[in-house]
Design a protein around this motif. Sequence first.
Motif, PDB file in Angstrom:
ATOM      1  N   VAL A   5      12.198 -19.794  -1.182  1.00 19.67           N
ATOM      2  CA  VAL A   5      11.091 -20.612  -0.688  1.00 19.67           C
ATOM      3  C   VAL A   5      10.743 -21.705  -1.700  1.00 19.67           C
ATOM      4  O   VAL A   5      10.515 -22.864  -1.345  1.00 19.67           O
ATOM      5  N   SER A   6      10.731 -21.365  -2.977  1.00 24.25           N
ATOM      6  CA  SER A   6      10.354 -22.327  -4.023  1.00 24.25           C
ATOM      7  C   SER A   6      11.271 -23.538  -4.066  1.00 24.25           C
ATOM      8  O   SER A   6      10.874 -24.607  -4.545  1.00 24.25           O
ATOM      9  N   GLY A 109       3.144 -22.096  12.260  1.00 27.34           N
ATOM     10  CA  GLY A 109       3.966 -23.235  11.863  1.00 27.34           C
ATOM     11  C   GLY A 109       4.106 -23.440  10.370  1.00 27.34           C
ATOM     12  O   GLY A 109       4.864 -24.297   9.927  1.00 27.34           O
ATOM     13  N   CYS A 110       3.352 -22.656   9.582  1.00 32.01           N
ATOM     14  CA  CYS A 110       3.455 -22.811   8.130  1.00 32.01           C
ATOM     15  C   CYS A 110       3.082 -21.516   7.435  1.00 32.01           C
ATOM     16  O   CYS A 110       2.447 -20.633   8.021  1.00 32.01           O
ATOM     17  N   LEU A 111       3.482 -21.433   6.187  1.00 32.97           N
ATOM     18  CA  LEU A 111       3.103 -20.322   5.315  1.00 32.97           C
ATOM     19  C   LEU A 111       2.615 -20.888   3.994  1.00 32.97           C
ATOM     20  O   LEU A 111       3.358 -21.617   3.324  1.00 32.97           O
ATOM     21  N   PRO A 112       1.384 -20.589   3.602  1.00 32.87           N
ATOM     22  CA  PRO A 112       0.967 -20.929   2.242  1.00 32.87           C
ATOM     23  C   PRO A 112       1.815 -20.109   1.263  1.00 32.87           C
ATOM     24  O   PRO A 112       2.099 -18.928   1.516  1.00 32.87           O
ATOM     25  N   VAL A 113       2.233 -20.729   0.183  1.00 30.03           N
ATOM     26  CA  VAL A 113       3.036 -20.046  -0.825  1.00 30.03           C
ATOM     27  C   VAL A 113       2.108 -19.682  -1.976  1.00 30.03           C
ATOM     28  O   VAL A 113       1.452 -20.558  -2.554  1.00 30.03           O
ATOM     29  N   MET A 114       2.046 -18.383  -2.271  1.00 29.40           N
ATOM     30  CA  MET A 114       1.096 -17.866  -3.255  1.00 29.40           C
ATOM     31  C   MET A 114       1.824 -17.173  -4.401  1.00 29.40           C
ATOM     32  O   MET A 114       2.784 -16.435  -4.172  1.00 29.40           O
ATOM     33  N   ASP A 127      10.439 -27.651   7.147  1.00 31.33           N
ATOM     34  CA  ASP A 127      11.150 -27.401   5.886  1.00 31.33           C
ATOM     35  C   ASP A 127      12.301 -26.426   6.112  1.00 31.33           C
ATOM     36  O   ASP A 127      13.407 -26.624   5.599  1.00 31.33           O
ATOM     37  N   LEU A 128      12.026 -25.377   6.889  1.00 32.80           N
ATOM     38  CA  LEU A 128      13.068 -24.387   7.177  1.00 32.80           C
ATOM     39  C   LEU A 128      14.203 -24.990   7.986  1.00 32.80           C
ATOM     40  O   LEU A 128      15.379 -24.774   7.676  1.00 32.80           O
ATOM     41  N   LEU A 129      13.862 -25.749   8.998  1.00 33.57           N
ATOM     42  CA  LEU A 129      14.882 -26.370   9.839  1.00 33.57           C
ATOM     43  C   LEU A 129      15.746 -27.323   9.014  1.00 33.57           C
ATOM     44  O   LEU A 129      16.980 -27.316   9.117  1.00 33.57           O
ATOM     45  N   HIS A 134      20.782 -28.441   6.578  1.00 32.59           N
ATOM     46  CA  HIS A 134      21.478 -28.906   5.381  1.00 32.59           C
ATOM     47  C   HIS A 134      22.566 -27.924   4.988  1.00 32.59           C
ATOM     48  O   HIS A 134      23.669 -28.318   4.637  1.00 32.59           O
ATOM     49  N   ASP A 135      22.263 -26.618   5.074  1.00 33.32           N
ATOM     50  CA  ASP A 135      23.265 -25.599   4.746  1.00 33.32           C
ATOM     51  C   ASP A 135      24.470 -25.687   5.677  1.00 33.32           C
ATOM     52  O   ASP A 135      25.591 -25.437   5.273  1.00 33.32           O
ATOM     53  N   GLU A 136      24.224 -26.033   6.934  1.00 32.71           N
ATOM     54  CA  GLU A 136      25.328 -26.164   7.899  1.00 32.71           C
ATOM     55  C   GLU A 136      26.183 -27.400   7.616  1.00 32.71           C
ATOM     56  O   GLU A 136      27.371 -27.386   7.844  1.00 32.71           O
TER      57      GLU A 136
END
Length: 142
Positions: A5-6, A109-114, A127-129, A134-136
């Motif tokens: 995630v970071s 639609g989002c996750l706060p990163v803690m 961001d995930l998409l 990009h990986d593909e």
Amino acid sequence: MATRVSEIMSTRVVTIEMDDRLTIVKEIFDSAPFHHLLVIENDSLQGVLSERDYLRTLSPHIGSIGETERDSDTLQRRAHQVMSRDPITIAPEADIKTAGQLMLAHDIGCLPVMAFSKIVGIITWKDLLRAFCHDELVPQQE
């Protein structure tokens, strides 16, 4: 090795206070390219206010010729009246597959990163998409 995630989260996080009025939220969403605000109280995460939450609260007559005082009063509501409480969060060291699974399972639609009870970023479905696409596109080194 799995992407963390970071590696893809945004560290530029915009926060608002629980008692901020929707007029402030409107100004932010009108001028910024993102769709989620983190709601804090005493530097502690209390909720998430998405643009969708905000738009659902507003009268459809805001800014139109048919706008009434009652319509414009919807902008005086406070962030805590509109936000989603008890947000699902994720750690920066978690892998992005876990982030995607959490978003799908909770329909968010989002996750706060803690990290250590502090907000260090935010990750969205875009961001995930972007990361998965990009990986593909980029061949993996073996």
